[in-house]
Scaffold this motif. Sequence first.
Motif, mmCIF file in Angstrom:
data_model
loop_
_atom_site.group_PDB
_atom_site.id
_atom_site.type_symbol
_atom_site.label_atom_id
_atom_site.label_comp_id
_atom_site.label_asym_id
_atom_site.label_seq_id
_atom_site.Cartn_x
_atom_site.Cartn_y
_atom_site.Cartn_z
ATOM 1 N N ASP A 65 -16.130 20.912 2.840
ATOM 2 C CA ASP A 65 -16.996 21.495 1.811
ATOM 3 C C ASP A 65 -18.349 21.740 2.479
ATOM 4 O O ASP A 65 -19.108 20.793 2.712
ATOM 5 C CB ASP A 65 -17.150 20.557 0.623
ATOM 6 C CG ASP A 65 -18.041 21.140 -0.481
ATOM 7 O OD1 ASP A 65 -18.683 22.184 -0.236
ATOM 8 O OD2 ASP A 65 -18.100 20.539 -1.572
ATOM 9 N N PRO A 66 -18.676 22.990 2.799
ATOM 10 C CA PRO A 66 -19.904 23.280 3.556
ATOM 11 C C PRO A 66 -21.166 23.338 2.704
ATOM 12 O O PRO A 66 -22.239 23.622 3.221
ATOM 13 C CB PRO A 66 -19.603 24.652 4.155
ATOM 14 C CG PRO A 66 -18.735 25.310 3.128
ATOM 15 C CD PRO A 66 -17.883 24.203 2.550
ATOM 16 N N CYS A 67 -21.034 23.049 1.414
ATOM 17 C CA CYS A 67 -22.188 23.145 0.510
ATOM 18 C C CYS A 67 -22.052 22.101 -0.588
ATOM 19 O O CYS A 67 -22.210 22.408 -1.763
ATOM 20 C CB CYS A 67 -22.278 24.556 -0.079
ATOM 21 S SG CYS A 67 -20.688 25.262 -0.575
ATOM 22 N N THR A 68 -21.750 20.879 -0.183
ATOM 23 C CA THR A 68 -21.448 19.858 -1.177
ATOM 24 C C THR A 68 -22.703 19.434 -1.937
ATOM 25 O O THR A 68 -23.791 19.313 -1.368
ATOM 26 C CB THR A 68 -20.770 18.642 -0.509
ATOM 27 O OG1 THR A 68 -20.293 17.768 -1.519
ATOM 28 C CG2 THR A 68 -21.701 17.910 0.436
ATOM 29 N N LYS A 69 -22.514 19.230 -3.233
ATOM 30 C CA LYS A 69 -23.606 18.804 -4.100
ATOM 31 C C LYS A 69 -23.257 17.450 -4.730
ATOM 32 O O LYS A 69 -23.771 16.428 -4.330
ATOM 33 C CB LYS A 69 -23.882 19.873 -5.164
ATOM 34 C CG LYS A 69 -24.380 21.187 -4.570
ATOM 35 C CD LYS A 69 -24.747 22.191 -5.639
ATOM 36 C CE LYS A 69 -23.538 22.862 -6.276
ATOM 37 N NZ LYS A 69 -22.827 23.759 -5.350
ATOM 38 N N SER A 70 -22.353 17.462 -5.693
ATOM 39 C CA SER A 70 -21.951 16.196 -6.316
ATOM 40 C C SER A 70 -20.868 15.485 -5.525
ATOM 41 O O SER A 70 -20.607 14.300 -5.760
ATOM 42 C CB SER A 70 -21.441 16.452 -7.739
ATOM 43 O OG SER A 70 -20.201 17.158 -7.696
ATOM 44 N N GLY A 71 -20.227 16.188 -4.606
ATOM 45 C CA GLY A 71 -19.121 15.610 -3.859
ATOM 46 C C GLY A 71 -17.802 15.661 -4.597
ATOM 47 O O GLY A 71 -16.823 15.030 -4.190
ATOM 48 N N VAL A 72 -17.748 16.448 -5.678
ATOM 49 C CA VAL A 72 -16.552 16.434 -6.520
ATOM 50 C C VAL A 72 -15.312 16.944 -5.790
ATOM 51 O O VAL A 72 -14.222 16.388 -5.937
ATOM 52 C CB VAL A 72 -16.795 17.231 -7.822
ATOM 53 C CG1 VAL A 72 -17.029 18.714 -7.548
ATOM 54 C CG2 VAL A 72 -15.637 17.042 -8.789
ATOM 55 N N PHE A 73 -15.462 18.001 -4.983
ATOM 56 C CA PHE A 73 -14.292 18.506 -4.261
ATOM 57 C C PHE A 73 -13.765 17.459 -3.283
ATOM 58 O O PHE A 73 -12.551 17.209 -3.217
ATOM 59 C CB PHE A 73 -14.644 19.792 -3.502
ATOM 60 C CG PHE A 73 -14.864 20.991 -4.369
ATOM 61 C CD1 PHE A 73 -13.806 21.586 -5.040
ATOM 62 C CD2 PHE A 73 -16.134 21.520 -4.525
ATOM 63 C CE1 PHE A 73 -14.013 22.695 -5.851
ATOM 64 C CE2 PHE A 73 -16.350 22.632 -5.328
ATOM 65 C CZ PHE A 73 -15.282 23.224 -5.985
ATOM 66 N N LEU A 74 -14.661 16.836 -2.548
ATOM 67 C CA LEU A 74 -14.255 15.844 -1.563
ATOM 68 C C LEU A 74 -13.634 14.633 -2.246
ATOM 69 O O LEU A 74 -12.647 14.062 -1.763
ATOM 70 C CB LEU A 74 -15.461 15.426 -0.720
ATOM 71 C CG LEU A 74 -16.190 16.562 0.021
ATOM 72 C CD1 LEU A 74 -17.375 16.016 0.802
ATOM 73 C CD2 LEU A 74 -15.236 17.300 0.951
ATOM 74 N N ARG A 75 -14.203 14.236 -3.371
ATOM 75 C CA ARG A 75 -13.659 13.084 -4.101
ATOM 76 C C ARG A 75 -12.256 13.366 -4.608
ATOM 77 O O ARG A 75 -11.347 12.538 -4.468
ATOM 78 C CB ARG A 75 -14.574 12.733 -5.278
ATOM 79 C CG ARG A 75 -14.175 11.446 -5.982
ATOM 80 C CD ARG A 75 -14.906 11.275 -7.304
ATOM 81 N NE ARG A 75 -14.400 12.168 -8.349
ATOM 82 C CZ ARG A 75 -14.812 12.138 -9.615
ATOM 83 N NH1 ARG A 75 -15.757 11.270 -9.978
ATOM 84 N NH2 ARG A 75 -14.327 12.973 -10.512
ATOM 85 N N GLU A 76 -12.061 14.544 -5.215
ATOM 86 C CA GLU A 76 -10.753 14.853 -5.785
ATOM 87 C C GLU A 76 -9.708 15.094 -4.695
ATOM 88 O O GLU A 76 -8.532 14.760 -4.870
ATOM 89 C CB GLU A 76 -10.864 16.060 -6.717
ATOM 90 C CG GLU A 76 -11.748 15.829 -7.934
ATOM 91 C CD GLU A 76 -11.332 14.599 -8.741
ATOM 92 O OE1 GLU A 76 -10.116 14.392 -8.954
ATOM 93 O OE2 GLU A 76 -12.230 13.826 -9.138
ATOM 94 N N ILE A 77 -10.118 15.681 -3.578
ATOM 95 C CA ILE A 77 -9.210 15.838 -2.440
ATOM 96 C C ILE A 77 -8.769 14.466 -1.939
ATOM 97 O O ILE A 77 -7.582 14.218 -1.695
ATOM 98 C CB ILE A 77 -9.882 16.652 -1.319
ATOM 99 C CG1 ILE A 77 -10.008 18.119 -1.721
ATOM 100 C CG2 ILE A 77 -9.094 16.529 -0.007
ATOM 101 C CD1 ILE A 77 -10.902 18.937 -0.802
ATOM 102 N N THR A 78 -9.744 13.554 -1.800
ATOM 103 C CA THR A 78 -9.443 12.205 -1.322
ATOM 104 C C THR A 78 -8.508 11.481 -2.283
ATOM 105 O O THR A 78 -7.570 10.787 -1.864
ATOM 106 C CB THR A 78 -10.739 11.409 -1.130
ATOM 107 O OG1 THR A 78 -11.546 12.069 -0.144
ATOM 108 C CG2 THR A 78 -10.465 9.989 -0.689
ATOM 109 N N ASN A 79 -8.741 11.632 -3.568
ATOM 110 C CA ASN A 79 -7.876 11.009 -4.565
ATOM 111 C C ASN A 79 -6.437 11.503 -4.427
ATOM 112 O O ASN A 79 -5.484 10.723 -4.460
ATOM 113 C CB ASN A 79 -8.417 11.293 -5.964
ATOM 114 C CG ASN A 79 -7.641 10.557 -7.039
ATOM 115 O OD1 ASN A 79 -7.315 9.385 -6.902
ATOM 116 N ND2 ASN A 79 -7.334 11.250 -8.121
ATOM 117 N N ARG A 80 -6.274 12.799 -4.241
ATOM 118 C CA ARG A 80 -4.935 13.375 -4.111
ATOM 119 C C ARG A 80 -4.267 12.924 -2.804
ATOM 120 O O ARG A 80 -3.064 12.630 -2.785
ATOM 121 C CB ARG A 80 -5.021 14.902 -4.173
ATOM 122 C CG ARG A 80 -5.397 15.432 -5.557
ATOM 123 C CD ARG A 80 -5.535 16.943 -5.560
ATOM 124 N NE ARG A 80 -5.881 17.456 -6.874
ATOM 125 C CZ ARG A 80 -5.286 18.491 -7.467
ATOM 126 N NH1 ARG A 80 -4.302 19.137 -6.850
ATOM 127 N NH2 ARG A 80 -5.660 18.897 -8.661
#
Length: 527
Positions: A65-80
């Motif tokens: 994620d080259p523009c992370t703000k809340s980290g939601v994409f990284l968190r949900e990817i990690t969860n999956r």
Amino acid sequence: MSLQASFSLRGRNPDVLTCIANLSNDEVFTPPEFANRMLDTLAEAWAADHNGANLWADKSVKFLDPCTKSGVFLREITNRLTQGLATEISDLQERVDHILTKQVFGIGITHLTSLLARRSLYCSKHANGEHSVAKSFDTHAGNIWFERTNHDWFNGRCVFCKASQSSYDREDGMETHAYAFIHTTDIEARVVELFGDKMQFDVIIGNPPYQLGSDGGTRDVPIYQRFVEQAKALQPRYLTMVIPSRWMASGLGLTEFRQAMLKDRSIRELIDFPAANDVFPGVEVKAGVCYFLWDASHDGDCKVTTMRGGEAIGPVLRNLGEYDIFVRDARAVSILHKVRAMSEPSINNILARDKEFGWTSNFDGFHKTKRPGDVPLYFIRKMKRGIGYIDRGDVTKSKHLTDYWKVLVPQAFNGGDAIPHQILGKPLIAPSPSVCTQSFLFFYVESLEAAKSIQSYYTTRFFRFLVSVRKITQHATHGTYTWVPMQTWDRNWTDEELYQKYDINEEEQAYIESQVRVMNIDDSENE
């Protein structure tokens, strides 16, 4: 809370990332539900390309994620991934460490968002902190990088993002909004600088900042396209981002980006939300937002879905590059084909250009009362129409148009996102001679009768529907009228007559009328 609990209690309410306020309308936090929708689209494409394989069960895939703000994409990817890799890496701590150190990477857009993203991903603002769920990092940043970056100024503008030096040349301790991912001519070398090694990311995903404010706040500079371009330059297997939809038909400095997107046969899916509120509640993004899935192995038409109020239109397989702009709703295409098949000249042949007489909307060099030798000057000030007077000798630009009859049409009309929509502001007939400010465009003809005929045509749903296909924001420029065909100006035009002329069937008529409201013109408006 135990490590197991931190990755299993996703059903707890409320999720903190649904509760935080947006930074601004340009730096919008992505709701977790929407992030997961994008991840679902990605996973479906991966499975289709890999004989049904589960993306989340592959321990070799790298995400950025080259523009992370809340980290939601990284968190949900990690969860999956934590769930998907349970069989291959049975020990939870080992699995989490592998995912967070080898698979998931981010670049913060500000110091604050980098801390927030680390808290979302590592459950600690320090990746190597006591409470971090990762136990293998040596640095506090982990794989979420952020350092203050400066703009590269030349002639008062940043050479990379076009930010104004007077607005963004800031002292130490203040955010510069010089985003590292787009402030480089060699993105591969920049990635090595950030993460210490050459990286081949399989998936790049994010919600980039949309624009930077200009000096006076009137002409904001879009920057989201630069994140898309840089991401493509890293040659991932998949790229998916949520961006404003304005690129489809307009936008300051977006012509080259639009052409590149429309010609890009690697765009596999495009999901369009004409009302941004359907994605970001309480946030206004003019023309809505969309997300796309770019697939390096795809070479063909694109599956397009339009979403409004929870209703999906599509997916429809479409050639994005059929026209010079993207026609957002596939239902409009059949109507457009019928109209263009007549090969009639465009009505913009008799439509004035922006600022035809040279006066901006705030021009005030006119008189309130008429003097000998004056001509009436029409303007809009604070959303109210008015008439002033100016000496004919002061008309120095396009003065040959002064003595035409004119149908004045407001250049801007919003009216919200709800449908059916009026599309355009009401027209006004101006006599010969007359002039106007930039607030109006105008059609010019030689008689009152012709002007009345044009006005009747303009008020039809058919006319305004053809404008709406190209009008994606509140502004109706000269080019917005390109697909409206010329008529003969000898009658009062009606929708019924136009439907018959262009063989618009009942289903197409119903669609037009579902999109465009009736426009009534009071005779007093032409006085």
